[in-house]
Design an enzyme around this catalytic site. Structure first.
Site, PDB file in Angstrom:
ATOM      1  N   GLN A  90       1.090  -1.447   0.246  1.00 41.28           N
ATOM      2  CA  GLN A  90       0.197   0.102  -0.134  1.00 41.28           C
ATOM      3  C   GLN A  90       1.224   1.139  -0.311  1.00 41.28           C
ATOM      4  OE1 GLN A  90      -3.627  -0.122  -0.832  1.00 41.28           O
ATOM      5  NE2 GLN A  90      -3.414   2.248  -0.426  1.00 41.28           N
ATOM      6  N   ASN A 104      17.636  -1.710 -13.946  1.00 35.23           N
ATOM      7  CA  ASN A 104      18.170  -0.464 -13.889  1.00 35.23           C
ATOM      8  C   ASN A 104      19.899   0.198 -14.040  1.00 35.23           C
ATOM      9  OD1 ASN A 104      17.866   0.102 -11.722  1.00 35.23           O
ATOM     10  ND2 ASN A 104      16.610   1.301 -11.673  1.00 35.23           N
ATOM     11  N   ALA A 161      15.182   8.205 -18.887  1.00 37.07           N
ATOM     12  CA  ALA A 161      14.850   8.774 -20.180  1.00 37.07           C
ATOM     13  C   ALA A 161      15.703   8.698 -21.230  1.00 37.07           C
ATOM     14  CB  ALA A 161      14.331  10.440 -20.230  1.00 37.07           C
ATOM     15  N   GLY A 214      16.220   5.792 -22.804  1.00 34.13           N
ATOM     16  CA  GLY A 214      15.377   4.322 -23.213  1.00 34.13           C
ATOM     17  C   GLY A 214      15.911   3.520 -22.596  1.00 34.13           C
ATOM     18  N   THR A 221       6.942   6.633 -10.399  1.00 34.48           N
ATOM     19  CA  THR A 221       7.567   5.909  -9.650  1.00 34.48           C
ATOM     20  C   THR A 221       7.321   4.045 -10.088  1.00 34.48           C
ATOM     21  OG1 THR A 221       6.831   7.249  -7.924  1.00 34.48           O
ATOM     22  CG2 THR A 221       6.284   5.014  -6.793  1.00 34.48           C
ATOM     23  N   ASP A 237       8.412  -0.290 -13.418  1.00 34.34           N
ATOM     24  CA  ASP A 237       7.479  -1.880 -12.813  1.00 34.34           C
ATOM     25  C   ASP A 237       6.423  -1.405 -15.037  1.00 34.34           C
ATOM     26  OD1 ASP A 237       8.574  -2.245 -10.766  1.00 34.34           O
ATOM     27  OD2 ASP A 237       6.530  -0.996  -9.627  1.00 34.34           O
ATOM     28  N   ASN A 281       8.889   0.100 -23.374  1.00 31.20           N
ATOM     29  CA  ASN A 281       9.995   1.411 -23.651  1.00 31.20           C
ATOM     30  C   ASN A 281       8.937   2.584 -23.728  1.00 31.20           C
ATOM     31  OD1 ASN A 281      11.970   2.660 -22.612  1.00 31.20           O
ATOM     32  ND2 ASN A 281      11.715   3.330 -25.872  1.00 31.20           N
ATOM     33  N   ARG A 297       1.034  10.206 -15.128  1.00 35.15           N
ATOM     34  CA  ARG A 297      -0.335  10.618 -14.596  1.00 35.15           C
ATOM     35  C   ARG A 297       0.505  10.206 -12.647  1.00 35.15           C
ATOM     36  NH1 ARG A 297      -3.371   6.010 -17.703  1.00 35.15           N
ATOM     37  NH2 ARG A 297      -2.319   7.082 -19.659  1.00 35.15           N
TER      38      ARG A 297
END
EC number: 2.7.1.15
Length: 322
Positions: free
Chosen positions: A13, A184, A231, A233, A264, A268, A294, A303
């Site tokens: 949560q 990453n 950013a 790629g 965030t 995922d 991508n 969003r």
């Protein structure tokens, strides 16, 4: 009906604070607050489901309101659930701080995620062996992760390991049952250091030459490594003779131009979309799946939130077609 994508992972949560900038140590800042569903596993499962893949989430929840909320959301998203409910454990939770540029800082309290058992995962062997793609991360018990990967690999399924978060089991996780590794930049450097003593800093990964980065990827012994670069790629590295329909052993895919407000759940989003693309379009080149993932990850940053920020298939097609 068998799931096309099975995700073994975490539900948290999320408690999110948004401020103009991230606070310095010891500093208090004013901001806005909201709460919603998250956790790397659940985020990835929602992404795959929203792209149209029949998706199963396997994880652990507490016997508490947050756990019940997760079950309600899964029904809303048409997401199948196989969930362990360990006594006395709370549902996982995360504190997320987001700045005006969409950058974030996150602290996770694993709760039930930390005790997802190897035995429970073995109990889902039939579902894991039937799925086209099995995706997992390191936000749950490492033994459960390795069990899921081994069960899927033994049935010839595609296995994806997202080695995140970086401080959770990177040094202990075995990579022998992983087909595709998706770190990453920071995670790539950590995995390389833990597994092979690699001399690379996370912040320098994106600036390495393609041949040098490919050589570092090959040191990990995983057939395919996809390093996500935010950013910038992503970078793809295949082992010789295992190109998954691609024409080159290694290449980059450029980032997408978006108006990011919250990054965030972007990683995922990428992983869930990659799993969905591989399951839904098994005969296409791997580069097609990576390009879709991508774009999907980029769109998710426009969003706020994590699981709730995952675009639907219709929203994705409205932006990118196909």
């Amino acid at each position: 009906m068998s799931a096309q994508v099975a995700v073994v992972g975490s539900y948290n949560q999320d408690h999110v604070w948004v401020a103009d900038r991230l606070p310095a140590p010891g500093e208090t800042r004013l901001g806005r607050y909201h709460t919603g569903p998250g956790g790397k596993g659940f985020n990835q499962a929602v992404a795959a489901a929203r792209l149209g893949a029949q998706t199963l989430f396997i994880g652990a929840l507490g016997e508490d309101p947050a756990g019940e909320h997760a079950m309600d959301l899964a029904r809303e998203y048409h997401l199948a659930m196989r969930v362990q409910r360990p006594p006395g454990e709370a549902t996982g939770s995360a504190a997320v701080i987001v700045d005006g540029q969409g950058r974030n800082q996150i602290v996770v309290a694993p709760g039930a995620n930390a005790v997802l058992s190897e035995r429970f995962v073995r109990g889902q062997a039939e579902q894991l062996r039937a799925a086209h793609v099995v995706l997992t991360q390191l936000e749950v018990n490492t033994a459960a992760v390795e069990t899921a990967l081994a069960l899927a690999r033994s049935a010839g399924r595609i296995t994806i390991l997202n080695p995140a978060p970086v401080d959770a089991g990177v040094s202990a996780i075995a990579l022998s049952d992983t087909d595709i590794l998706t770190p990453n930049e920071t995670e790539f450097a950590a995995v390389l250091a833990a597994q092979r003593g690699g001399p690379v800093a996370g912040e320098g990964v994106a600036t390495l030459g393609d041949d040098e980065l490919h050589a570092l990827c090959r040191r990990l012994g995983v057939p395919t490594v996809v390093v996500t670069l935010g950013a910038r790629g992503c970078f793809v590295s295949h082992a010789d003779g295992q190109l998954r329909g691609d024409e080159a052993t290694h290449y980059r895919i450029a980032g997408e131009a978006v108006e990011a407000i919250d990054t965030t759940g972007a990683g995922d989003a990428f992983n869930g979309a990659l799993a969905a693309a591989l399951a839904l379009h098994p005969g296409r080149p791997f580069a097609d799946a990576v390009r879709l993932a991508n774009r999907y990850a980029a769109l998710s940053t426009e969003r706020p939130g994590a699981a709730l920020a995952m675009p639907t298939r219709a929203e994705f097609q409205a932006r990118y077609g196909g």
